[in-house]
Design a protein around this motif. Sequence first.
Motif, mmCIF file in Angstrom:
data_model
loop_
_atom_site.group_PDB
_atom_site.id
_atom_site.type_symbol
_atom_site.label_atom_id
_atom_site.label_comp_id
_atom_site.label_asym_id
_atom_site.label_seq_id
_atom_site.Cartn_x
_atom_site.Cartn_y
_atom_site.Cartn_z
ATOM 1 N N TYR A 1 -4.006 3.143 9.597
ATOM 2 C CA TYR A 1 -3.304 1.945 10.051
ATOM 3 C C TYR A 1 -3.258 0.929 8.917
ATOM 4 C CZ TYR A 1 -3.365 3.620 14.859
ATOM 5 O OH TYR A 1 -3.144 4.351 15.994
ATOM 6 N N GLY A 2 -2.055 0.704 8.406
ATOM 7 C CA GLY A 2 -1.881 -0.294 7.359
ATOM 8 C C GLY A 2 -2.504 0.076 6.041
ATOM 9 N N SER A 3 -2.711 1.364 5.785
ATOM 10 C CA SER A 3 -3.295 1.778 4.507
ATOM 11 C C SER A 3 -2.889 3.211 4.200
ATOM 12 C CB SER A 3 -4.824 1.666 4.540
ATOM 13 O OG SER A 3 -5.370 2.533 5.524
ATOM 14 N N GLY A 4 -2.775 3.500 2.913
ATOM 15 C CA GLY A 4 -2.460 4.845 2.461
ATOM 16 C C GLY A 4 -3.519 5.332 1.501
ATOM 17 N N HIS A 5 -3.702 6.646 1.449
ATOM 18 C CA HIS A 5 -4.793 7.199 0.650
ATOM 19 C C HIS A 5 -4.320 8.395 -0.181
ATOM 20 C CE1 HIS A 5 -7.356 4.726 3.244
ATOM 21 N NE2 HIS A 5 -6.733 5.273 4.269
ATOM 22 N N VAL B 1 -2.526 14.593 -2.898
ATOM 23 C CA VAL B 1 -2.516 14.663 -1.441
ATOM 24 C C VAL B 1 -2.501 13.241 -0.899
ATOM 25 C CG1 VAL B 1 -3.861 15.232 0.612
ATOM 26 C CG2 VAL B 1 -3.624 16.902 -1.228
ATOM 27 N N TYR B 2 -1.656 13.014 0.101
ATOM 28 C CA TYR B 2 -1.547 11.686 0.693
ATOM 29 C C TYR B 2 -1.836 11.743 2.182
ATOM 30 C CZ TYR B 2 0.551 7.422 2.546
ATOM 31 O OH TYR B 2 0.760 6.241 3.211
ATOM 32 N N THR B 3 -2.742 10.886 2.626
ATOM 33 C CA THR B 3 -3.003 10.700 4.054
ATOM 34 C C THR B 3 -2.844 9.220 4.360
ATOM 35 O OG1 THR B 3 -5.389 10.468 3.630
ATOM 36 C CG2 THR B 3 -4.586 12.664 4.251
ATOM 37 N N GLU B 4 -2.722 8.900 5.640
ATOM 38 C CA GLU B 4 -2.386 7.533 6.012
ATOM 39 C C GLU B 4 -3.200 7.069 7.209
ATOM 40 O OE1 GLU B 4 1.736 5.819 7.627
ATOM 41 O OE2 GLU B 4 1.854 6.534 5.546
ATOM 42 N N GLY C 1 -5.154 15.697 11.318
ATOM 43 C CA GLY C 1 -4.136 14.677 11.120
ATOM 44 C C GLY C 1 -3.037 15.067 10.154
ATOM 45 N N SER C 2 -2.011 14.229 10.108
ATOM 46 C CA SER C 2 -0.871 14.457 9.221
ATOM 47 C C SER C 2 -1.278 14.264 7.762
ATOM 48 C CB SER C 2 0.268 13.484 9.563
ATOM 49 O OG SER C 2 0.659 13.602 10.912
ATOM 50 N N PHE C 3 -0.598 14.967 6.871
ATOM 51 C CA PHE C 3 -0.844 14.787 5.434
ATOM 52 C C PHE C 3 0.356 15.307 4.663
ATOM 53 C CE2 PHE C 3 -2.440 18.993 6.475
ATOM 54 C CZ PHE C 3 -2.054 19.794 5.404
ATOM 55 N N THR C 4 0.456 14.889 3.409
ATOM 56 C CA THR C 4 1.564 15.300 2.543
ATOM 57 C C THR C 4 1.012 15.713 1.193
ATOM 58 O OG1 THR C 4 3.076 13.756 3.649
ATOM 59 C CG2 THR C 4 3.742 14.591 1.495
ATOM 60 N N TRP D 1 0.803 -1.207 0.000
ATOM 61 C CA TRP D 1 0.000 0.000 0.000
ATOM 62 C C TRP D 1 0.845 1.271 0.000
ATOM 63 C CZ3 TRP D 1 0.864 3.103 4.217
ATOM 64 C CH2 TRP D 1 1.395 2.496 5.373
ATOM 65 N N PHE D 2 2.162 1.137 0.297
ATOM 66 C CA PHE D 2 3.017 2.321 0.346
ATOM 67 C C PHE D 2 3.893 2.483 -0.888
ATOM 68 C CE2 PHE D 2 6.509 5.025 1.795
ATOM 69 C CZ PHE D 2 5.804 6.020 2.464
#
Length: 282
Positions: free
Chosen positions: A226-230, A221-224, A207-210, A89-90
């Motif tokens: 538990y055990g998954s990325g979006h 835009v990337y958010t995360e 929450g954190s984001f990139t 997922w990463f």
Amino acid sequence: MTNINVLDPGASPLDYYGFELRRLREAAGLTQRQLGDIVNYTGSLVGQIETARKLPTPSFSEHVDAALGTGGVLSRLVILVMRSQLPAWFQQVAELEVRAVEICTFQMGIVHGLLQTPEYVRAVLGALDDTDLDDRTAVRLARQRIFEKEEPPLFWMVLSEAALHQEIGSPEVMRQQLTHLLSFENNPRINVQVLPFSSGAHAGLTGSFTVFRFSSDPTIVYTEGYGSGHPTANPDTVKDCSLRYDHLRAAALSLKESADLIRLVMEERYGEQGEADGDPVA
């Protein structure tokens, strides 16, 4: 007679690396032990990498490239090998890091992986699971090689002050990590701003984001979780997070003020404690 494991080079980047390493070694007329002696690794390690039972490192690849005169083939290939070892997922996110011309991240609890020290990485990854910790640490650290590119991305991190106080690993690990952040003070392409506790309610409370920006492709835009990325290129999400990031950067301390705070926390919270706590009572 030794049973030589035959790899399928199309099975994975790791198998392809092992196949190429064996091909190049045999073309040079060297045994595994002889190559190991030349590059200062054991012949057993060379054999494990050739049979895809051990993960090669960038350092190993560079040494073998130099020894065999490959023109950097293995050093280029090891990047793909490392990326393939990331959680499925990463892996897409790692590709975004490689392609981005600008990376802007807000981090609430820990330092972003691209700026983590080896000891900090080990403490983070080993918090609940220390299996294959050496390999997992090497894989994360390999992502930082994007800063060695001829045109590295512009990296901007807004870091919550809480991350400076959250002791990851040990005081020594934190001293090394904060020292590492301070090493970028004069690097215009890697910028660290601290969002102080005094900022109160802020635009990053969700929450954190990139935010990844590219030379021609849409911003992502990337958010995360538990055990998954979006990752998403949804225009509304990108617009919202870009606005949030502008507000976070405005609320954060300046680059100089941030460095001063990092230095202060490092000295006061993680500095040498001396012998005061251990003095006997008179």
